[in-house]
Write an enzyme that holds these catalytic residues in place. Sequence first.
Site, PDB file in Angstrom:
ATOM      1  N   ASP A  19       0.901  -1.057  -0.096  1.00  0.00           N
ATOM      2  CA  ASP A  19      -0.014   0.164  -0.119  1.00  0.00           C
ATOM      3  C   ASP A  19       1.001   1.008   0.004  1.00  0.00           C
ATOM      4  OD1 ASP A  19      -2.458   1.726   0.428  1.00  0.00           O
ATOM      5  OD2 ASP A  19      -1.796   1.783   2.440  1.00  0.00           O
ATOM      6  N   ALA A  52     -13.593   9.630  10.129  1.00  0.00           N
ATOM      7  CA  ALA A  52     -12.739   9.545   8.845  1.00  0.00           C
ATOM      8  C   ALA A  52     -11.889   8.403   8.548  1.00  0.00           C
ATOM      9  CB  ALA A  52     -11.968  10.832   8.764  1.00  0.00           C
ATOM     10  N   MET A  56     -10.786   3.300   5.704  1.00  0.00           N
ATOM     11  CA  MET A  56      -9.655   3.869   5.023  1.00  0.00           C
ATOM     12  C   MET A  56      -9.124   2.370   4.461  1.00  0.00           C
ATOM     13  SD  MET A  56      -7.963   6.378   4.707  1.00  0.00           S
ATOM     14  CE  MET A  56      -8.158   7.511   6.108  1.00  0.00           C
TER      15      MET A  56
END
Length: 276
Positions: A19, A52, A56
């Site tokens: 990632d 938030a 993810m």
Amino acid sequence: MSFGYRRFYRGPVAAVIFDMAGTIVDFGSRAPAGVFVEVFRRHGVKISLAEARGPMGAEKRAHVAELLAMPAVQARFVERHGRPSAEADVDAIYQDFIPLQIETLPQFSDLIEGAAETVAALRARGVRIGANTGYNREMMEVVQAAMARQGLELDSAVAASDVPRARPYPAMCLRNAAELAAPAVAACIKVDDTIPGIEEGLAAGMWTVGLTWSGNEVGLAPAEWAGLPTERQKALVARAEARMRAAGAHYVIGSVAELMPVVQAIEARLAAGEQP
């Protein structure tokens, strides 16, 4: 009597697919989290950093949709706008997210400590290096250019916008594997700091390595992390490790700097006939 025979890969690790944010750049995966908070604020809806960070790893438009699907966030949207959110709202928030994310990415593209050394050690073993990301291609290219300026080059880079369905589906990993000429998916390792990224690697049939303190699960800047009392660090790592293991990660480590012993362990398991 009748017998069946199984074909399996017993060679070395051929490819490692990382990632980006929280894994090889942007310690704490702070760039996307902060931008989601800000773009929702601009649309009249307050969300916390913890909220938030929840989705993810997902493609960023899907991330917006998942945030709006959270009951608490949806309730705030209804309170502010007098109606439930619709697909047009997802599109509007995402379109505002794109330029804001691109603007902030250069501030959050420093290599994580140990990333360059780990990639060099992998290349010395003949391993090819790929990366994929929940960013779209334009965002990814900003990060990729910053990585190159710091001396880290990729053999394959795949953005969420390059495939029909991104994480947790396997398409990005499989495209990486094809571009890296991997002899089998069992010869590939997916390294990620998010749950969807681990699920992606598992769906692709690869070995998976979850990261704890460098990425989204802890979500702190380097100085913030270093300044925590040891017991608090241990508690955060334990929580992150439990989540990674529950998601199915084959191995869990703190950061990319700790990857090489895992590569050696995986190669020993492959040589013994084990598969992911």
